[in-house]
Design an enzyme around this catalytic site. Structure first.
Site, PDB file in Angstrom:
ATOM      1  N   ARG A 151       7.120  -0.015  -1.134  1.00 40.65           N
ATOM      2  CA  ARG A 151       5.743  -0.025  -0.627  1.00 40.65           C
ATOM      3  C   ARG A 151       5.751   0.291   0.867  1.00 40.65           C
ATOM      4  NH1 ARG A 151       1.892  -4.657  -2.694  1.00 40.65           N
ATOM      5  NH2 ARG A 151       0.402  -2.972  -2.552  1.00 40.65           N
ATOM      6  N   GLN A 205       2.668   6.004  -0.346  1.00 38.17           N
ATOM      7  CA  GLN A 205       1.392   5.530  -0.898  1.00 38.17           C
ATOM      8  C   GLN A 205       0.862   6.435  -2.007  1.00 38.17           C
ATOM      9  OE1 GLN A 205      -1.159   5.014   2.535  1.00 38.17           O
ATOM     10  NE2 GLN A 205      -0.696   2.843   2.668  1.00 38.17           N
ATOM     11  N   ASP A 262       2.380   5.547  -5.367  1.00 37.69           N
ATOM     12  CA  ASP A 262       2.316   4.129  -5.766  1.00 37.69           C
ATOM     13  C   ASP A 262       1.505   3.948  -7.046  1.00 37.69           C
ATOM     14  OD1 ASP A 262       2.242   1.398  -5.967  1.00 37.69           O
ATOM     15  OD2 ASP A 262       1.487   1.040  -3.937  1.00 37.69           O
ATOM     16  N   SER A 291      -0.126   0.393  -7.731  1.00 36.52           N
ATOM     17  CA  SER A 291      -1.406   0.161  -7.066  1.00 36.52           C
ATOM     18  C   SER A 291      -2.543   0.942  -7.711  1.00 36.52           C
ATOM     19  CB  SER A 291      -1.304   0.517  -5.586  1.00 36.52           C
ATOM     20  OG  SER A 291      -0.469  -0.391  -4.905  1.00 36.52           O
ATOM     21  N   TYR A 308       4.676  -8.145  -2.232  1.00 37.03           N
ATOM     22  CA  TYR A 308       4.620  -8.855  -3.507  1.00 37.03           C
ATOM     23  C   TYR A 308       5.202 -10.250  -3.369  1.00 37.03           C
ATOM     24  CZ  TYR A 308       3.733  -4.337  -5.767  1.00 37.03           C
ATOM     25  OH  TYR A 308       3.199  -3.131  -6.142  1.00 37.03           O
TER      26      TYR A 308
END
Length: 367
Positions: free
Chosen positions: A122, A127, A130, A133, A228
């Site tokens: 992350r 991004q 990801d 997400s 996380y």
């Protein structure tokens, strides 16, 4: 290189790894795209949509796997699928390495390499890759819609000639990607939203979306890596349960999103708390696939206990297969283009994204 997209076979799964639009981009980048027949039909992508952009649709799954340089999926490959792949090929999907050791051993035995999209670090430059997400974002939205469907009242304040209807009260447990989207969705629908999260730094995000943060004082047992929660003590969970029990018992809808990667989901709503909830209230347990955050939730079932409706949908992102596939396809294509050219993989073993996500390489399990 030849890319192969095979049809998902896991129960309750409706997504596909590549959409026609993303296939087109990869073909323009020099890749060959081969799609198993009807792989995209559950996501509302017909075979003709793939052939129209230059992809090749194949009937024979075994032949497709045997000839592919790269196999793309949403869910982990089965042992049979891995056994059909040629030596030196590469698999890319959600792998969940910590709970899928047998699959990793099969990959190593077959001599293939495997990248796990759920292990992508992350960091800011990752991004666009990801997938955790992107899928959680959709699940957070859908969880509120599911809760609203089962709830016997409306969300917003409503003033009528016959009287005033009070807004629904929604409690969301966990302010990660799914939780934050759930807050935004519930607020847009007019609910009063309260949120619990063991990470104090999420308070500002919660309040910026219009939610009220339920504070629980943390302790040294909370372990957080890469955004996380990786571990928490039973004592802290008990303390958290005591603090939020009152809020849960006053709520119309409770949405739980708490997960610990590679471990059973933490128990946040014991049966005793469910017994004390309002008649007609609803719980949507988004963690049911990993054991659930509620003691009374059941996998892939909606049940009623003590007058409370408890929803345990098995695969919430897959309930929005069109959008979920579109986002996942963009994630996985960006990831692939980072790892490889049209001719070969770069194998930059010390590069952060490669190092974090490569779990099997040339017959050796790395994680």
């Amino acid at each position: 290189m030849k890319l192969a997209v095979i049809k998902e076979t896991k129960p309750f799964e409706r997504r596909v790894a590549l959409t026609p639009e993303v296939c087109k981009q990869l073909i323009l980048a020099g890749f060959e795209c081969h799609i198993e027949k009807d792989a995209g039909i559950s996501s509302f992508f017909e075979d003709v949509a793939y052939t129209n952009i230059g992809a090749i649709v194949q009937n024979d799954k075994s032949a497709l796997l045997a000839s592919a340089d790269v196999v793309l999926k949403v869910n982990p490959l089965t042992n049979d699928e891995i056994s059909s792949m040629k030596k030196g090929a590469v698999a890319i999907s959600f792998m969940y390495a910590t709970t899928n050791r047998e699959m990793l051993d099969t990959c190593a035995k077959q001599g293939i390499s495997a990248f796990s999209v759920d292990a992508i670090p992350r960091i800011s430059r990752a991004q666009k890759m990801d997938a955790l997400s992107s899928q959680a974002n959709l699940a957070g939205y859908k969880s509120v819609i599911i809760g609203a469907y089962h709830l016997g009242k409306i969300f917003p304040l409503l003033m009528t000639a016959a009287g005033t209807i009070k807004p629904a009260k929604v409690v969301i447990m966990g302010a990660g990607v799914a939780g934050l989207q759930a807050i935004a969705t519930a607020k847009r629908l007019g609910a009063v939203v309260e949120v619990s999260d063991i990470r104090p730094e999420t308070k500002e995000q919660v309040e910026s979306l219009g939610g009220k943060f339920i504070e629980v004082k943390g302790d040294d047992s909370i372990k957080i890596e890469g955004g996380y929660v990786k571990g928490v003590s039973d004592d802290f969970l008990k303390k958290q349960q005591e603090v939020i029990a009152k809020h849960i018992c006053e709520a119309d809808l409770v949405i739980t999103t708490a997960l610990i990667p590679g471990k059973k989901a933490p128990m946040l709503i014991p049966e005793e708390v469910v017994k004390n909830m309002k008649l007609g209230s609803v719980i949507v347990d988004m963690a049911v696939e990993q054991g659930g955050n509620c003691a009374c939730s059941e996998f892939a079932k909606t049940v009623e206990k003590y007058g409370v409706t408890i929803v345990g949908e098995a695969n919430i992102p897959s309930m929005l297969p069109l959008n979920a596939s579109e986002l996942y396809a963009k994630n996985i294509a960006t990831f692939l283009l980072h790892l490889a050219t049209k001719d070969a993989f770069k194998w930059e073993m010390d590069e952060e994204i490669t190092k974090g996500s490569l779990i099997v390489h040339e017959g050796k399990v790395l994680k």
